[in-house]
Every structure is written in C-alpha cells, then in structure tokens.
Design an enzyme around this catalytic site. Sequence first.
Site, mmCIF file in Angstrom:
data_model
loop_
_atom_site.group_PDB
_atom_site.id
_atom_site.type_symbol
_atom_site.label_atom_id
_atom_site.label_comp_id
_atom_site.label_asym_id
_atom_site.label_seq_id
_atom_site.Cartn_x
_atom_site.Cartn_y
_atom_site.Cartn_z
ATOM 1 N N LEU A 1 56.707 43.768 22.657
ATOM 2 C CA LEU A 1 56.552 42.870 24.094
ATOM 3 C C LEU A 1 55.774 41.623 23.912
ATOM 4 C CD1 LEU A 1 56.445 43.657 27.471
ATOM 5 C CD2 LEU A 1 54.144 44.373 26.803
ATOM 6 N N HIS B 1 35.991 46.318 38.107
ATOM 7 C CA HIS B 1 36.897 45.588 36.986
ATOM 8 C C HIS B 1 36.931 46.383 35.655
ATOM 9 C CE1 HIS B 1 36.828 42.120 39.447
ATOM 10 N NE2 HIS B 1 35.417 42.153 39.462
ATOM 11 N N ASP C 1 45.258 43.036 41.559
ATOM 12 C CA ASP C 1 44.135 42.833 42.834
ATOM 13 C C ASP C 1 43.607 44.250 43.441
ATOM 14 O OD1 ASP C 1 42.507 41.345 44.205
ATOM 15 O OD2 ASP C 1 44.126 41.037 46.030
HETATM 16 C C1 IPE Z 1 43.899 36.851 42.443
HETATM 17 O O1 IPE Z 1 43.463 37.591 43.231
HETATM 18 C C2 IPE Z 1 43.704 36.583 41.056
HETATM 19 C C3 IPE Z 1 43.672 37.823 40.488
HETATM 20 C C4 IPE Z 1 44.082 38.868 40.643
HETATM 21 C C5 IPE Z 1 43.055 37.496 39.043
HETATM 22 P P1 IPE Z 1 41.899 37.130 44.209
HETATM 23 O O2 IPE Z 1 41.366 38.185 44.818
HETATM 24 O O3 IPE Z 1 41.207 36.053 43.379
HETATM 25 O O4 IPE Z 1 42.918 36.546 45.379
HETATM 26 P P2 IPE Z 1 42.634 36.057 46.863
HETATM 27 O O5 IPE Z 1 41.297 35.489 46.958
HETATM 28 O O6 IPE Z 1 42.557 37.617 47.477
HETATM 29 O O7 IPE Z 1 43.900 35.224 47.381
HETATM 30 C C1 IPE Z 2 41.139 41.482 41.135
HETATM 31 O O1 IPE Z 2 40.229 42.233 42.109
HETATM 32 C C2 IPE Z 2 40.423 41.231 39.901
HETATM 33 C C3 IPE Z 2 39.937 39.679 40.008
HETATM 34 C C4 IPE Z 2 40.202 38.724 40.884
HETATM 35 C C5 IPE Z 2 39.262 39.221 38.756
HETATM 36 P P1 IPE Z 2 39.403 41.502 43.015
HETATM 37 O O2 IPE Z 2 37.882 41.594 42.388
HETATM 38 O O3 IPE Z 2 40.002 40.423 43.590
HETATM 39 O O4 IPE Z 2 39.347 42.877 44.166
HETATM 40 P P2 IPE Z 2 39.011 42.627 45.624
HETATM 41 O O5 IPE Z 2 40.308 41.862 46.179
HETATM 42 O O6 IPE Z 2 37.974 42.045 45.962
HETATM 43 O O7 IPE Z 2 39.089 44.264 45.988
HETATM 44 MG MG MG Z 3 40.995 40.185 45.298
#
Ligand code: IPE
Ligand code: IPE
Ligand code: MG
Length: 255
Positions: free
Chosen positions: A124, A30, A13
């Site tokens: 792995l 991303h 995240d």
């Molecule tokens: C969790 O992150 C999902 C992934 C890392 C793929 P999110 O950014 O979607 O989670 P919330 O919304 O902060 O809980």
């Molecule tokens: C995690 O990073 C990737 C996915 C959920 C696909 P985020 O896109 O949630 O990044 P933040 O949380 O907005 O910084």
């Molecule tokens: Mg996020």
Amino acid sequence: MTQLPRHVAIIMDGNGRWAQSQGVPRAAGHRAGLKPTRMSIQECARRGIEALTLFAFSSENWNRPADEVSSLMNLFVDSLDREIDELHASRVRVRFIGDRKQLAVRLQTRIAAAEQRTGDNDGLRLQIAMSYGGRWDIVQAAQELARQCSSGSIRPADIDEARFAAHMQLAGVPEVDLMIRTGGEQRISNFLLWHAAYAELYFSAMLWPQFDVAELEAALSFFAGRERRFGLTQAQLSDPAGRSDPAGQPGRAGQ
Ligand code: IPE
Ligand code: IPE
Ligand code: MG
C-alpha cells in the site's frame, strides 16, 4: 466484480467531539483516533487498494490552542516510533505530504527516516498529510513552475495539467477515487483541492474514533455503486465507441 477505488483519501474528523462525549480531554480523543487509523491502513492494504491518503493535520490546525497542537505533535512522534516496524513489515510505503519545514525537527527526522526505510516497499502507498493544505500545495507547485520559467528551462506555454500535477505533493500517486470524511461535516476543509476534482465523496456521521470496518465497507460499497462519468453522457459510457476521446478523462493527465 465490484469496483474498487485505486486511491482512498480520508479526512479523519471528530476526535474532539468524541472526547467531549466521553468527558475526556481532546488529546485523549486524538489518541483514540489511532485505532481506526491502524484499521484503515490494514484494511486498505488487505483489499488491494493501491493508495491511501490520511489527513492528520491541516495548515489551519496550527491555529488551535498551543497545548492541543503540542499534544498532537507528540502523538505523531510517538505513533511513528511505535508503528513504523509493523508498517514496514506489511510492505507499506509511507510518504508525508505537507509543509514539513513547519514541523518540529524531531518529527522531521522521523518522517525522513520512515520514508527512507519504506521507500522500496511494494505494498500500500500510504500518504500522511501533515501541515498540509490544498491551497498551499497548489501554490508551492506554482512557485516551482515559476522558478523553472524564470530560469528558462520551460516556457509558460509548457505548463499544462500534467506538468502541474507532477509538481504537486501527490505526484505519481493515482487519482483520488474516493474521499471519505467522518464527523458529519460535509466540506473539504482545504484537503486535496486539485485531486478532489473527480473524487466520489462519502460523508459519514461517525466520529473518527468510532470509524470501523463496517463503516469503511459502507464507504466502499457506496463507491462501487457510483457511475463515474467524467463529464461524458451516460450513452457514451455504455458505448465507448461514441467517445470522441476514449482515453480522455479530465484530470487524469500525468497520473
Ligand atoms: C480537517 O478537520 C482537518 C483534519 C481532519 C486533519 P478540521 O476539524 O480542522 O476542519 P473544520 O475546521 O471543521 O473545517
Ligand atoms: C480531527 O478531529 C483531528 C484534527 C483536526 C487534528 P478534530 O480535533 O477536528 O475533532 P472535532 O471536529 O473538534 O470533533
Ligand atoms: Mg474537526
């Protein structure tokens, strides 16, 4: 010898916030997440960790703006095309968990090809969670067991934890020992709900594109310092003879 997790799961995240801090579009965040993803796979393989499960896209992430969803899907297709040869050469066995019917057909095709090509590898075990939700996983296992009950092949009383686990997406993969979340939030966000039962949780303030070997090492040494009790008392752990069920580790059934 330090205690090594058999199975590490990572909630990757913080890509969006990293992009914002750099003044670039979220999609670039991303893309920047690929480097730590590659590093985590290589490092886990090199250290002899058996299984790694990466949360790439949740059931709820479908509700993001359409252009972000489509840039993520394109990124998944491109990265699979680009990385699969090297994963295969490193003897990584790749599997996808999640509701793959929701994914574009061109992604489904690559997923199936990657699983088929690497299926016999002995390195792995890499699980990529895409269109995955912990609740969905539990519900799809329940549906399958309900089908088996209604067809008469099992009785409701036959459903125990081991049978339930055997119908979840991670069937056959060792229990999750260490769950890491980057990005500073301390929540599970519908990742591996069943499997988090006895996982050690490591929350990192680093945004995913910043995640590096040193932080992975910090998570592993955090894990090495934990005493895992699985519901027992400390005295029982130091004197295994005092256990009423020495093999008993809740949630380990069927794994
Ligand atoms: C969790 O992150 C999902 C992934 C890392 C793929 P999110 O950014 O979607 O989670 P919330 O919304 O902060 O809980
Ligand atoms: C995690 O990073 C990737 C996915 C959920 C696909 P985020 O896109 O949630 O990044 P933040 O949380 O907005 O910084
Ligand atoms: Mg996020």
